[in-house]
Design an enzyme around this catalytic site. Sequence first.
Site, PDB file in Angstrom:
ATOM      1  N   CYS A   1     -22.792  20.994  -7.026  1.00 12.39           N
ATOM      2  CA  CYS A   1     -24.200  20.351  -7.456  1.00 12.39           C
ATOM      3  C   CYS A   1     -25.168  20.541  -6.502  1.00 12.39           C
ATOM      4  CB  CYS A   1     -23.814  19.002  -7.987  1.00 12.39           C
ATOM      5  SG  CYS A   1     -23.199  17.875  -6.647  1.00 12.39           S
TER       6      CYS A   1
ATOM      7  N   GLU B   1     -24.904  10.464 -11.402  1.00 13.51           N
ATOM      8  CA  GLU B   1     -24.883  11.551 -10.250  1.00 13.51           C
ATOM      9  C   GLU B   1     -24.939  13.055 -11.389  1.00 13.51           C
ATOM     10  OE1 GLU B   1     -24.969  11.442  -7.187  1.00 13.51           O
ATOM     11  OE2 GLU B   1     -24.992   9.080  -6.884  1.00 13.51           O
TER      12      GLU B   1
END
Length: 461
Positions: A243, A209
Amino acid sequence: MISADTVHRQRAFFETGATGALDFRRAQLQKFSAALERHEASLLAALQADLHKSPCQGYTTELGLVQAELRHALKNLRRWTAITRRATPWFVAPARGWTQSEPFGVALVLGPWNYPVQLLLTPLVSALAAGNCAVLKPSELAPRTAEAITAMVAETFAPELISVVNGGADAATALLNERFDKIFFTGSTRVGRVVMAAAANHLTPVTLELGGKCPAIVCADAAIEQAARRIAWGKFMNAGQTCVAPDFVLVERGVRAAFVAALKKSLREFYAEDPSRSPDYGRIVNARHFDRLVNYLRDGKIIHGGEHDANDLFLAPTILTDVSPESPVMQEEIFGPILPVLEYDRLDDALALLLCGRPVPLALYVFTNDRATEAKVLAEARSGGVCVNDVVAHMIGTGLPFGGLGESGLGAYHGRAGFEAFSHQRAVLRRATWLDTPFRYPPQTLSLAGLKRALNFLLRG
Ligand code: NAD
Protein backbone atom coordinates in the site's frame (compact mmCIF):
# COMPACT_ATOMS: atom_id res chain seq x y z
CA MET A 1 -25.33 -17.57 13.09
CA ILE A 2 -21.67 -18.18 13.93
CA SER A 3 -20.58 -14.55 13.88
CA ALA A 4 -23.44 -13.44 16.18
CA ASP A 5 -22.58 -16.19 18.66
CA THR A 6 -18.92 -15.31 18.55
CA VAL A 7 -19.55 -11.66 19.24
CA HIS A 8 -22.03 -12.38 22.05
CA ARG A 9 -19.62 -14.74 23.78
CA GLN A 10 -16.83 -12.21 23.49
CA ARG A 11 -18.99 -9.41 24.85
CA ALA A 12 -20.03 -11.54 27.82
CA PHE A 13 -16.37 -12.27 28.52
CA PHE A 14 -15.40 -8.62 28.12
CA GLU A 15 -18.07 -7.64 30.61
CA THR A 16 -16.46 -9.82 33.28
CA GLY A 17 -13.66 -7.22 33.29
CA ALA A 18 -10.97 -9.89 32.92
CA THR A 19 -9.38 -8.39 29.80
CA GLY A 20 -8.73 -5.04 31.44
CA ALA A 21 -6.27 -6.29 34.07
CA LEU A 22 -2.69 -5.39 33.28
CA ASP A 23 -1.38 -8.87 34.15
CA PHE A 24 -3.94 -10.45 31.86
CA ARG A 25 -2.96 -8.23 28.93
CA ARG A 26 0.71 -8.87 29.51
CA ALA A 27 0.15 -12.64 29.67
CA GLN A 28 -1.78 -12.57 26.37
CA LEU A 29 0.95 -10.58 24.63
CA GLN A 30 3.59 -13.00 25.89
CA LYS A 31 1.52 -15.98 24.73
CA PHE A 32 1.06 -14.28 21.38
CA SER A 33 4.79 -13.76 20.91
CA ALA A 34 5.56 -17.39 21.81
CA ALA A 35 2.84 -18.64 19.44
CA LEU A 36 4.22 -16.55 16.59
CA GLU A 37 7.59 -18.15 17.16
CA ARG A 38 6.12 -21.65 17.39
CA HIS A 39 4.10 -21.17 14.20
CA GLU A 40 6.84 -19.33 12.34
CA ALA A 41 7.58 -22.16 9.90
CA SER A 42 3.93 -22.73 8.95
CA LEU A 43 3.25 -19.00 8.56
CA LEU A 44 6.34 -18.49 6.39
CA ALA A 45 5.42 -21.51 4.25
CA ALA A 46 1.90 -20.13 3.82
CA LEU A 47 3.26 -16.73 2.71
CA GLN A 48 5.48 -18.49 0.20
CA ALA A 49 2.51 -20.47 -1.13
CA ASP A 50 0.14 -17.49 -1.32
CA LEU A 51 2.48 -14.76 -2.55
CA HIS A 52 5.82 -16.35 -3.38
CA LYS A 53 7.39 -14.55 -0.43
CA SER A 54 10.79 -15.94 0.51
CA PRO A 55 11.17 -16.87 4.21
CA CYS A 56 13.53 -13.88 4.64
CA GLN A 57 10.95 -11.52 3.17
CA GLY A 58 8.15 -13.14 5.08
CA TYR A 59 10.04 -12.59 8.29
CA THR A 60 11.36 -9.07 7.65
CA THR A 61 8.13 -7.64 6.20
CA GLU A 62 5.59 -9.57 8.26
CA LEU A 63 6.38 -11.72 11.30
CA GLY A 64 9.37 -9.67 12.46
CA LEU A 65 7.31 -6.48 12.46
CA VAL A 66 4.58 -8.11 14.57
CA GLN A 67 7.22 -9.36 17.02
CA ALA A 68 8.70 -5.84 17.24
CA GLU A 69 5.23 -4.47 17.96
CA LEU A 70 4.73 -7.11 20.67
CA ARG A 71 8.05 -6.29 22.35
CA HIS A 72 7.26 -2.58 22.26
CA ALA A 73 3.78 -3.09 23.71
CA LEU A 74 5.11 -5.28 26.53
CA LYS A 75 7.76 -2.70 27.36
CA ASN A 76 5.39 0.27 27.35
CA LEU A 77 2.12 -1.18 28.60
CA ARG A 78 2.43 0.22 32.10
CA ARG A 79 3.18 3.72 30.79
CA TRP A 80 0.35 3.62 28.25
CA THR A 81 -2.20 2.50 30.81
CA ALA A 82 -1.17 5.04 33.45
CA ILE A 83 -3.56 7.91 34.04
CA THR A 84 -2.72 11.33 32.55
CA ARG A 85 -3.32 14.33 34.77
CA ARG A 86 -5.40 17.15 33.24
CA ALA A 87 -6.12 20.66 34.41
CA THR A 88 -9.50 21.46 35.95
CA PRO A 89 -11.04 24.94 36.11
CA TRP A 90 -11.27 27.00 39.29
CA PHE A 91 -15.01 26.78 38.97
CA VAL A 92 -14.89 23.24 40.37
CA ALA A 93 -11.89 23.68 42.70
CA PRO A 94 -10.71 21.86 44.64
CA ALA A 95 -10.73 18.94 42.19
CA ARG A 96 -8.50 16.58 40.26
CA GLY A 97 -8.90 15.70 36.60
CA TRP A 98 -7.36 12.92 34.58
CA THR A 99 -7.87 10.70 31.59
CA GLN A 100 -7.58 6.94 31.71
CA SER A 101 -7.37 4.62 28.71
CA GLU A 102 -10.12 2.02 28.67
CA PRO A 103 -10.73 -0.76 26.16
CA PHE A 104 -13.60 -0.27 23.72
CA GLY A 105 -14.84 -3.83 24.19
CA VAL A 106 -15.17 -6.23 21.27
CA ALA A 107 -13.16 -5.22 18.22
CA LEU A 108 -13.40 -6.41 14.63
CA VAL A 109 -10.18 -6.49 12.59
CA LEU A 110 -10.57 -6.97 8.83
CA GLY A 111 -7.33 -7.67 6.95
CA PRO A 112 -6.13 -7.52 3.32
CA TRP A 113 -4.14 -10.14 1.40
CA ASN A 114 -0.92 -8.32 0.52
CA TYR A 115 0.77 -8.54 3.94
CA PRO A 116 -1.73 -10.96 5.38
CA VAL A 117 0.16 -11.66 8.62
CA GLN A 118 1.43 -8.20 9.49
CA LEU A 119 -1.72 -6.28 8.62
CA LEU A 120 -4.03 -8.58 10.57
CA LEU A 121 -1.82 -9.30 13.58
CA THR A 122 -0.26 -5.87 14.25
CA PRO A 123 -3.72 -4.40 14.96
CA LEU A 124 -4.33 -7.45 17.16
CA VAL A 125 -1.29 -6.54 19.29
CA SER A 126 -2.79 -3.09 19.84
CA ALA A 127 -6.27 -4.49 20.50
CA LEU A 128 -4.93 -6.87 23.18
CA ALA A 129 -2.61 -4.27 24.72
CA ALA A 130 -5.60 -1.97 25.06
CA GLY A 131 -7.60 -4.73 26.79
CA ASN A 132 -10.12 -5.66 24.08
CA CYS A 133 -11.55 -8.91 22.79
CA ALA A 134 -11.28 -9.27 19.02
CA VAL A 135 -12.71 -11.08 16.02
CA LEU A 136 -10.26 -11.39 13.13
CA LYS A 137 -11.33 -11.73 9.50
CA PRO A 138 -8.30 -12.55 7.32
CA SER A 139 -8.43 -12.02 3.58
CA GLU A 140 -9.79 -14.93 1.58
CA LEU A 141 -7.27 -14.11 -1.17
CA ALA A 142 -4.34 -15.41 0.89
CA PRO A 143 -6.04 -18.69 1.92
CA ARG A 144 -3.00 -20.62 3.15
CA THR A 145 -2.01 -17.76 5.41
CA ALA A 146 -5.59 -17.43 6.69
CA GLU A 147 -5.50 -21.13 7.53
CA ALA A 148 -2.15 -20.87 9.35
CA ILE A 149 -3.33 -17.83 11.35
CA THR A 150 -6.58 -19.59 12.24
CA ALA A 151 -4.64 -22.59 13.60
CA MET A 152 -2.28 -20.36 15.60
CA VAL A 153 -5.08 -18.30 17.13
CA ALA A 154 -7.21 -21.35 17.99
CA GLU A 155 -4.26 -22.96 19.75
CA THR A 156 -3.26 -19.79 21.62
CA PHE A 157 -6.32 -17.82 22.68
CA ALA A 158 -9.65 -18.66 24.25
CA PRO A 159 -12.35 -18.03 21.58
CA GLU A 160 -14.17 -15.66 23.92
CA LEU A 161 -11.04 -13.48 23.76
CA ILE A 162 -9.87 -13.87 20.15
CA SER A 163 -11.53 -15.76 17.31
CA VAL A 164 -11.06 -15.95 13.59
CA VAL A 165 -13.92 -15.90 11.10
CA ASN A 166 -12.93 -16.96 7.60
CA GLY A 167 -14.57 -16.14 4.28
CA GLY A 168 -14.90 -13.37 1.71
CA ALA A 169 -17.20 -10.40 1.30
CA ASP A 170 -20.23 -12.42 2.52
CA ALA A 171 -18.55 -13.35 5.79
CA ALA A 172 -17.38 -9.74 6.24
CA THR A 173 -20.88 -8.44 5.53
CA ALA A 174 -22.38 -10.82 8.10
CA LEU A 175 -19.84 -9.65 10.66
CA LEU A 176 -20.52 -6.00 9.89
CA ASN A 177 -24.20 -6.54 10.68
CA GLU A 178 -23.19 -7.29 14.26
CA ARG A 179 -22.54 -4.58 16.81
CA PHE A 180 -18.84 -4.16 17.50
CA ASP A 181 -17.28 -1.58 19.79
CA LYS A 182 -14.42 -0.85 17.38
CA ILE A 183 -13.74 -1.73 13.75
CA PHE A 184 -10.23 -1.71 12.35
CA PHE A 185 -10.17 -2.16 8.58
CA THR A 186 -7.22 -2.42 6.20
CA GLY A 187 -8.03 -2.66 2.51
CA SER A 188 -9.30 -0.75 -0.48
CA THR A 189 -10.96 2.66 -0.38
CA ARG A 190 -14.04 1.13 -2.04
CA VAL A 191 -14.59 -1.43 0.73
CA GLY A 192 -13.56 1.16 3.34
CA ARG A 193 -16.69 3.13 2.44
CA VAL A 194 -18.83 -0.02 2.88
CA VAL A 195 -17.24 -0.66 6.29
CA MET A 196 -17.78 2.90 7.47
CA ALA A 197 -21.42 2.89 6.33
CA ALA A 198 -22.02 -0.38 8.23
CA ALA A 199 -20.27 0.99 11.31
CA ALA A 200 -22.56 4.02 11.23
CA ASN A 201 -25.56 1.75 11.95
CA HIS A 202 -24.15 0.98 15.39
CA LEU A 203 -22.17 4.23 15.76
CA THR A 204 -19.04 2.10 16.03
CA PRO A 205 -15.72 3.97 15.88
CA VAL A 206 -13.53 2.98 12.93
CA THR A 207 -9.92 3.09 11.91
CA LEU A 208 -9.58 2.80 8.14
CA GLU A 209 -6.21 1.97 6.61
CA LEU A 210 -6.85 2.40 2.89
CA GLY A 211 -5.02 2.66 -0.41
CA GLY A 212 -4.14 5.28 -2.97
CA LYS A 213 -1.46 6.35 -5.39
CA CYS A 214 1.71 7.27 -3.50
CA PRO A 215 3.86 9.63 -5.57
CA ALA A 216 7.65 9.93 -5.48
CA ILE A 217 9.29 13.20 -6.54
CA VAL A 218 12.96 13.04 -7.48
CA CYS A 219 14.65 16.45 -7.66
CA ALA A 220 17.84 17.17 -9.57
CA ASP A 221 19.80 17.81 -6.36
CA ALA A 222 18.97 14.38 -4.91
CA ALA A 223 21.45 11.51 -4.55
CA ILE A 224 20.17 9.97 -7.79
CA GLU A 225 21.69 6.47 -7.65
CA GLN A 226 20.55 6.03 -4.07
CA ALA A 227 17.08 7.43 -4.82
CA ALA A 228 16.69 4.93 -7.67
CA ARG A 229 17.83 2.03 -5.48
CA ARG A 230 15.48 2.94 -2.65
CA ILE A 231 12.54 3.47 -5.00
CA ALA A 232 13.22 0.16 -6.77
CA TRP A 233 13.30 -1.61 -3.40
CA GLY A 234 10.03 -0.11 -2.15
CA LYS A 235 8.22 -0.42 -5.45
CA PHE A 236 9.07 -3.99 -6.40
CA MET A 237 9.05 -5.77 -3.04
CA ASN A 238 6.07 -8.14 -2.95
CA ALA A 239 5.77 -7.48 -6.71
CA GLY A 240 4.51 -3.95 -6.10
CA GLN A 241 1.57 -5.13 -3.98
CA THR A 242 2.32 -2.79 -1.09
CA CYS A 243 0.00 0.00 0.00
CA VAL A 244 2.92 2.39 0.62
CA ALA A 245 4.87 1.42 -2.52
CA PRO A 246 5.73 4.44 -4.66
CA ASP A 247 3.01 4.23 -7.30
CA PHE A 248 4.67 6.54 -9.85
CA VAL A 249 7.74 8.78 -10.07
CA LEU A 250 7.99 12.43 -11.07
CA VAL A 251 11.63 13.12 -11.92
CA GLU A 252 13.20 16.45 -12.81
CA ARG A 253 13.97 16.42 -16.51
CA GLY A 254 17.73 17.05 -16.22
CA VAL A 255 18.33 13.88 -14.19
CA ARG A 256 15.74 11.64 -15.80
CA ALA A 257 18.22 9.66 -17.91
CA ALA A 258 20.57 9.08 -14.98
CA PHE A 259 17.65 8.11 -12.75
CA VAL A 260 16.22 5.59 -15.22
CA ALA A 261 19.66 4.07 -15.83
CA ALA A 262 20.19 3.70 -12.06
CA LEU A 263 16.71 2.18 -11.67
CA LYS A 264 17.47 -0.46 -14.30
CA LYS A 265 20.85 -1.19 -12.74
CA SER A 266 19.21 -1.70 -9.31
CA LEU A 267 16.62 -4.05 -10.77
CA ARG A 268 19.31 -6.18 -12.39
CA GLU A 269 21.24 -6.25 -9.12
CA PHE A 270 18.16 -7.19 -7.07
CA TYR A 271 16.55 -9.80 -9.32
CA ALA A 272 19.25 -10.69 -11.92
CA GLU A 273 18.51 -10.91 -15.65
CA ASP A 274 15.52 -13.22 -15.21
CA PRO A 275 13.36 -12.09 -12.25
CA SER A 276 11.02 -15.08 -12.75
CA ARG A 277 13.82 -17.20 -11.29
CA SER A 278 14.63 -14.91 -8.40
CA PRO A 279 13.61 -16.24 -4.97
CA ASP A 280 13.24 -12.61 -3.88
CA TYR A 281 10.62 -11.66 -6.43
CA GLY A 282 6.91 -12.14 -5.76
CA ARG A 283 3.88 -13.15 -7.81
CA ILE A 284 0.58 -11.42 -8.48
CA VAL A 285 -2.07 -12.63 -6.06
CA ASN A 286 -4.61 -13.91 -8.62
CA ALA A 287 -5.68 -13.92 -12.27
CA ARG A 288 -8.06 -10.96 -11.87
CA HIS A 289 -5.30 -8.69 -10.60
CA PHE A 290 -2.85 -10.14 -13.16
CA ASP A 291 -5.18 -9.23 -16.06
CA ARG A 292 -5.82 -5.78 -14.60
CA LEU A 293 -2.07 -5.12 -14.42
CA VAL A 294 -1.26 -6.47 -17.89
CA ASN A 295 -3.80 -4.00 -19.31
CA TYR A 296 -1.77 -1.11 -17.87
CA LEU A 297 1.21 -2.11 -20.02
CA ARG A 298 -0.60 -0.46 -22.95
CA ASP A 299 -0.60 2.93 -21.22
CA GLY A 300 3.03 3.83 -21.97
CA LYS A 301 6.33 2.80 -23.49
CA ILE A 302 7.94 -0.18 -21.75
CA ILE A 303 11.63 0.65 -21.28
CA HIS A 304 12.33 -2.21 -18.87
CA GLY A 305 10.54 -5.46 -18.08
CA GLY A 306 7.04 -6.08 -19.37
CA GLU A 307 7.49 -9.89 -19.63
CA HIS A 308 4.58 -11.78 -18.11
CA ASP A 309 3.28 -15.30 -17.73
CA ALA A 310 -0.34 -15.87 -16.75
CA ASN A 311 0.26 -19.49 -15.72
CA ASP A 312 2.79 -18.42 -13.11
CA LEU A 313 1.06 -15.08 -12.31
CA PHE A 314 4.46 -13.53 -13.04
CA LEU A 315 4.84 -9.93 -14.17
CA ALA A 316 8.42 -8.66 -14.44
CA PRO A 317 9.46 -5.40 -12.75
CA THR A 318 8.43 -2.91 -15.39
CA ILE A 319 9.29 0.74 -16.05
CA LEU A 320 6.89 2.75 -18.22
CA THR A 321 7.64 6.12 -19.80
CA ASP A 322 5.64 8.38 -22.12
CA VAL A 323 2.62 8.01 -19.88
CA SER A 324 -0.25 10.47 -19.99
CA PRO A 325 -1.49 11.69 -16.59
CA GLU A 326 -5.01 10.93 -17.86
CA SER A 327 -4.32 7.27 -18.68
CA PRO A 328 -5.76 4.50 -16.43
CA VAL A 329 -2.30 3.63 -15.06
CA MET A 330 -2.06 7.20 -13.73
CA GLN A 331 -5.67 7.40 -12.55
CA GLU A 332 -6.03 4.13 -10.60
CA GLU A 333 -3.94 2.63 -7.81
CA ILE A 334 -1.51 0.32 -9.65
CA PHE A 335 -0.78 -2.12 -6.80
CA GLY A 336 1.63 -4.12 -8.93
CA PRO A 337 5.17 -4.08 -10.38
CA ILE A 338 4.67 -1.31 -12.96
CA LEU A 339 6.40 2.01 -12.37
CA PRO A 340 5.43 4.97 -14.56
CA VAL A 341 8.21 7.56 -14.72
CA LEU A 342 7.06 11.06 -15.69
CA GLU A 343 9.27 14.14 -16.05
CA TYR A 344 8.80 17.68 -14.85
CA ASP A 345 10.62 20.96 -15.46
CA ARG A 346 9.69 23.00 -12.39
CA LEU A 347 8.73 21.73 -8.95
CA ASP A 348 5.49 23.71 -9.27
CA ASP A 349 4.58 21.59 -12.32
CA ALA A 350 5.14 18.39 -10.36
CA LEU A 351 3.06 19.68 -7.45
CA ALA A 352 0.31 20.84 -9.80
CA LEU A 353 0.05 17.31 -11.15
CA LEU A 354 -0.35 15.95 -7.63
CA LEU A 355 -2.86 18.54 -6.62
CA CYS A 356 -5.17 18.53 -9.66
CA GLY A 357 -8.11 16.79 -8.05
CA ARG A 358 -6.20 13.69 -6.96
CA PRO A 359 -7.22 12.19 -3.60
CA VAL A 360 -4.77 12.55 -0.71
CA PRO A 361 -2.31 9.61 -0.92
CA LEU A 362 -1.29 7.33 1.94
CA ALA A 363 2.37 8.36 1.53
CA LEU A 364 4.38 10.97 -0.29
CA TYR A 365 8.06 10.60 -1.12
CA VAL A 366 10.45 13.39 -2.00
CA PHE A 367 14.12 12.98 -2.81
CA THR A 368 16.06 16.20 -2.31
CA ASN A 369 18.93 17.54 -0.26
CA ASP A 370 17.49 21.03 -0.25
CA ARG A 371 15.52 21.90 2.89
CA ALA A 372 13.60 24.67 1.10
CA THR A 373 12.39 22.16 -1.52
CA GLU A 374 11.47 19.71 1.23
CA ALA A 375 9.52 22.42 3.08
CA LYS A 376 7.70 23.48 -0.08
CA VAL A 377 6.61 19.92 -0.87
CA LEU A 378 5.50 19.35 2.73
CA ALA A 379 3.52 22.58 2.73
CA GLU A 380 1.82 22.17 -0.63
CA ALA A 381 1.13 18.45 -1.09
CA ARG A 382 -0.82 16.53 1.54
CA SER A 383 -0.56 12.83 2.43
CA GLY A 384 -1.01 10.38 5.31
CA GLY A 385 2.77 10.18 5.88
CA VAL A 386 5.98 11.36 4.25
CA CYS A 387 9.51 10.10 3.68
CA VAL A 388 12.24 12.45 2.63
CA ASN A 389 15.00 10.62 0.74
CA ASP A 390 13.43 7.22 1.24
CA VAL A 391 10.26 5.20 0.66
CA VAL A 392 8.19 2.91 2.94
CA ALA A 393 10.58 3.47 5.90
CA HIS A 394 8.17 5.76 7.80
CA MET A 395 5.78 2.85 8.38
CA ILE A 396 8.41 0.48 9.75
CA GLY A 397 8.69 0.39 13.52
CA THR A 398 6.68 1.65 16.43
CA GLY A 399 7.72 5.30 16.80
CA LEU A 400 5.71 7.04 14.10
CA PRO A 401 1.92 6.75 13.78
CA PHE A 402 0.97 5.14 10.48
CA GLY A 403 -2.24 6.04 8.68
CA GLY A 404 -3.87 7.88 5.81
CA LEU A 405 -5.96 10.97 5.29
CA GLY A 406 -9.14 11.46 3.28
CA GLU A 407 -9.49 8.63 0.76
CA SER A 408 -6.30 6.95 2.04
CA GLY A 409 -7.68 6.43 5.52
CA LEU A 410 -8.90 7.60 8.86
CA GLY A 411 -6.92 7.22 12.10
CA ALA A 412 -3.51 5.66 12.65
CA TYR A 413 -1.71 2.85 14.49
CA HIS A 414 1.70 1.36 15.38
CA GLY A 415 3.14 1.66 18.88
CA ARG A 416 1.31 4.06 21.13
CA ALA A 417 -0.94 5.22 18.27
CA GLY A 418 -2.20 1.63 17.93
CA PHE A 419 -2.91 1.38 21.63
CA GLU A 420 -4.85 4.64 21.42
CA ALA A 421 -6.76 3.48 18.34
CA PHE A 422 -8.23 0.67 20.46
CA SER A 423 -8.78 2.73 23.63
CA HIS A 424 -11.36 5.16 24.85
CA GLN A 425 -9.87 8.15 26.65
CA ARG A 426 -12.18 8.38 29.61
CA ALA A 427 -12.22 11.73 31.37
CA VAL A 428 -12.62 11.66 35.14
CA LEU A 429 -13.06 14.56 37.55
CA ARG A 430 -12.91 13.97 41.28
CA ARG A 431 -14.29 16.79 43.38
CA ALA A 432 -13.38 17.45 47.02
CA THR A 433 -16.27 17.59 49.45
CA TRP A 434 -14.89 20.02 52.02
CA LEU A 435 -15.73 23.12 49.98
CA ASP A 436 -18.91 23.93 48.05
CA THR A 437 -18.98 27.45 46.57
CA PRO A 438 -22.59 28.53 46.57
CA PHE A 439 -22.83 30.92 43.62
CA ARG A 440 -23.74 28.33 40.95
CA TYR A 441 -26.87 27.26 42.78
CA PRO A 442 -30.18 29.06 42.31
CA PRO A 443 -31.61 31.46 43.18
CA GLN A 444 -29.21 33.61 41.16
CA THR A 445 -28.33 36.85 42.93
CA LEU A 446 -25.56 38.19 40.64
CA SER A 447 -26.42 40.37 37.62
CA LEU A 448 -25.66 38.93 34.13
CA ALA A 449 -22.64 41.26 33.85
CA GLY A 450 -21.40 40.15 37.26
CA LEU A 451 -21.91 36.49 36.32
CA LYS A 452 -19.94 36.95 33.08
CA ARG A 453 -17.03 38.48 34.97
CA ALA A 454 -17.08 35.72 37.59
CA LEU A 455 -17.33 32.96 34.99
CA ASN A 456 -14.52 34.37 32.82
CA PHE A 457 -12.33 34.49 35.93
CA LEU A 458 -13.19 31.00 37.14
CA LEU A 459 -12.91 29.30 33.72
CA ARG A 460 -9.66 31.01 32.68
CA GLY A 461 -7.03 28.60 31.35
P1 NAD B 1 -10.23 -5.29 -0.10
O1 NAD B 1 -10.82 -3.99 0.30
O2 NAD B 1 -10.71 -5.93 -1.34
O3 NAD B 1 -10.36 -6.39 1.06
C1 NAD B 1 -10.01 -6.13 2.40
C2 NAD B 1 -10.88 -6.97 3.34
O4 NAD B 1 -12.23 -6.59 3.17
C3 NAD B 1 -10.81 -8.47 3.06
O5 NAD B 1 -10.80 -9.14 4.31
C4 NAD B 1 -12.09 -8.76 2.30
O6 NAD B 1 -12.58 -10.06 2.51
C5 NAD B 1 -13.04 -7.74 2.89
N1 NAD B 1 -14.11 -7.37 1.96
C6 NAD B 1 -14.11 -7.46 0.62
N2 NAD B 1 -15.28 -7.01 0.12
C7 NAD B 1 -16.02 -6.62 1.17
C8 NAD B 1 -17.32 -6.06 1.32
N3 NAD B 1 -18.09 -5.81 0.26
N4 NAD B 1 -17.76 -5.78 2.56
C9 NAD B 1 -16.98 -6.00 3.62
N5 NAD B 1 -15.74 -6.51 3.55
C10 NAD B 1 -15.27 -6.83 2.35
O7 NAD B 1 -8.64 -5.00 -0.18
P2 NAD B 1 -7.50 -5.98 -0.65
O8 NAD B 1 -7.66 -6.23 -2.12
O9 NAD B 1 -7.40 -7.14 0.26
O10 NAD B 1 -6.20 -5.09 -0.40
C11 NAD B 1 -5.72 -4.18 -1.33
C12 NAD B 1 -6.09 -2.76 -0.98
O11 NAD B 1 -5.79 -2.51 0.36
C13 NAD B 1 -5.28 -1.74 -1.77
O12 NAD B 1 -6.12 -0.67 -2.10
C14 NAD B 1 -4.22 -1.31 -0.78
O13 NAD B 1 -3.68 -0.03 -1.03
C15 NAD B 1 -4.97 -1.36 0.49
N6 NAD B 1 -4.06 -1.55 1.61
C16 NAD B 1 -3.90 -0.55 2.52
C17 NAD B 1 -3.00 -0.71 3.56
C18 NAD B 1 -2.80 0.35 4.60
O14 NAD B 1 -2.13 0.05 5.58
N7 NAD B 1 -3.31 1.55 4.45
C19 NAD B 1 -2.28 -1.89 3.66
C20 NAD B 1 -2.47 -2.88 2.71
C21 NAD B 1 -3.37 -2.72 1.70
